[in-house]
Design an enzyme around this catalytic site. Structure first.
Site, short mmCIF file in Angstrom:
data_model
loop_
_atom_site.label_atom_id
_atom_site.label_comp_id
_atom_site.label_asym_id
_atom_site.label_seq_id
_atom_site.Cartn_x
_atom_site.Cartn_y
_atom_site.Cartn_z
N ARG A 244 0.70 -1.28 -0.20
CA ARG A 244 -0.05 -0.07 0.11
C ARG A 244 0.82 1.34 -0.02
NH1 ARG A 244 -3.34 -2.74 -1.78
NH2 ARG A 244 -5.58 -2.92 -1.18
N ASP A 268 4.34 0.29 -7.51
CA ASP A 268 3.06 -0.07 -7.90
C ASP A 268 1.93 0.53 -7.17
OD1 ASP A 268 1.67 -2.09 -9.86
OD2 ASP A 268 1.04 -2.99 -8.08
N GLU A 273 -4.26 7.57 -5.70
CA GLU A 273 -4.17 6.69 -7.09
C GLU A 273 -5.53 7.09 -7.90
OE1 GLU A 273 -3.84 2.50 -6.45
OE2 GLU A 273 -2.05 2.67 -5.37
N HIS A 292 -0.63 -0.10 -10.10
CA HIS A 292 -1.28 -0.98 -9.09
C HIS A 292 -1.91 -2.16 -9.63
CE1 HIS A 292 -3.51 -1.00 -4.90
NE2 HIS A 292 -3.24 -2.00 -5.46
#
Length: 332
Positions: A244, A268, A273, A292
């Site tokens: 996370r 990632d 986001e 992600h």
């Protein structure tokens, strides 16, 4: 398949429960679950907004966990169980669910194969200079003097083990890596060479060539990594975050990268986001951004539905053999 598709030929002739999904699965998956569970009326929608009032009639709700709000939970009167088809709980209204006594289960464990492959593939790509090789190929440059390295003998530090970390460790050992781990419970794992508490991070970080975080977002893990942790890293170390984005404040990571306190960051996940278009991470040479997707493959939903079907059998039988019950206090 269209929004609101449901089973019109209930084999049992009686609908015992309404099962609403804000996920529109492939038709073969939806037909399979409808066939296997004639006790329920299934409604599949593409998002909770499309579900509309149908949500409020649901006894069971299937979701990725990103669309439910406290308002949804507070208004519902029939909801008893939520199946979250992911592992992350950071966007779920857990407090409201706890107050209403709603059971929550998730898809923890299905990510271990794709995320472990992603982590090992990224580390291999790094030591084999995959990005530079691709640039040279496009430029038609023949250069056999690139600093190619091996994973063999390198030290990997995994922050947060569990099923995903255990699989990363197993694969890393196949490549001859030394594997250390940091977690809170100290649970043994046959693929790790050393176990450290969170308080021991600065002790092991100077030895790590690769640091991979797979931690979830919880009050205990938010901004866990601080400036002193990056100072403790080798300047040749590689940091990878596939857990996370709030593990570390972005300003702390940006500063460490600008100061060359580590060699490269493979990110990632992010605090916000999607990553904004003008964010510095996009243009930094020592950062690789991915959207992600470390857990995403075509097997994601089939594996998730296997857990759902097990738990639906359990729900119907009214017993306690549930997989992946979420602790609403801890958030995982």
């Amino acid at each position: 398949m269209i929004d609101g598709w449901y089973d019109e030929q209930n084999n049992a002739g009686v609908v015992f429960m309404n099962i609403v999904s804000s996920i529109m699965p492939p038709e073969e998956l939806s037909q399979e679950v409808v066939r296997d569970f004639p006790e329920g009326e299934f409604l599949f929608f593409d998002g909770i907004e499309a579900a509309g009032e149908s949500f409020f009639s649901a006894e069971v709700f299937i979701t990725y966990g990103e669309d439910l709000t406290e308002e949804h939970i507070n208004k519902t009167t029939k909801l008893k169980w939520i199946m979250v088809m992911s592992a992350g709980m950071d966007e779920m209204p857990l407090k409201s669910c706890k107050e209403k006594g709603i059971l929550i289960t998730n898809a923890r464990g299905i990510h271990k194969i794709p995320m472990a492959e992603f982590a090992l593939g990224t580390m291999l790509g790094h030591v084999k200079q995959k990005a530079l090789l691709m640039e040279n190929e496009k430029a038609r440059v023949w250069n056999r003097n690139l600093p190619i390295e091996e994973l063999h003998g390198k030290t990997l530090l995994i922050i947060g083990v569990g099923a995903i970390g255990g699989e990363i460790a197993r694969l890393a050992k196949c490549f001859g890596m030394k594997v250390a781990r940091v977690n809170r419970n100290g649970r043994e794992n046959p693929w790790t060479d050393g176990i450290y508490p969170v308080s021991g991070l600065t002790q092991i970080l100077p030895e790590a060539d690769f640091i991979v975080s797979i931690l979830p977002s919880t009050p205990e893990t938010k901004h866990l990594l601080k400036e002193e942790h990056f100072i403790a890293m080798k300047d040749s170390a590689v940091f990878m975050n596939i857990g996370r984005g709030d593990l570390v404040e972005e300003k702390v990571l940006l500063s460490a990268l600008e100061k060359k306190q580590l060699s490269h960051a493979y990110l990632d996940v992010f605090e916000n986001e999607p990553l904004p278009e003008g964010h510095p991470f996009w243009s930094m040479e020592n950062v690789t951004v991915t959207p992600h997707l470390s857990s995403r493959t075509k097997n994601y939903l089939p594996r998730s539905f296997e857990i759902f079907k097990h738990n639906l059998h359990t729900y119907i039988k009214n017993n306690k053999d549930y997989m992946n019950v979420v602790d609403l206090e801890r958030g995982y």
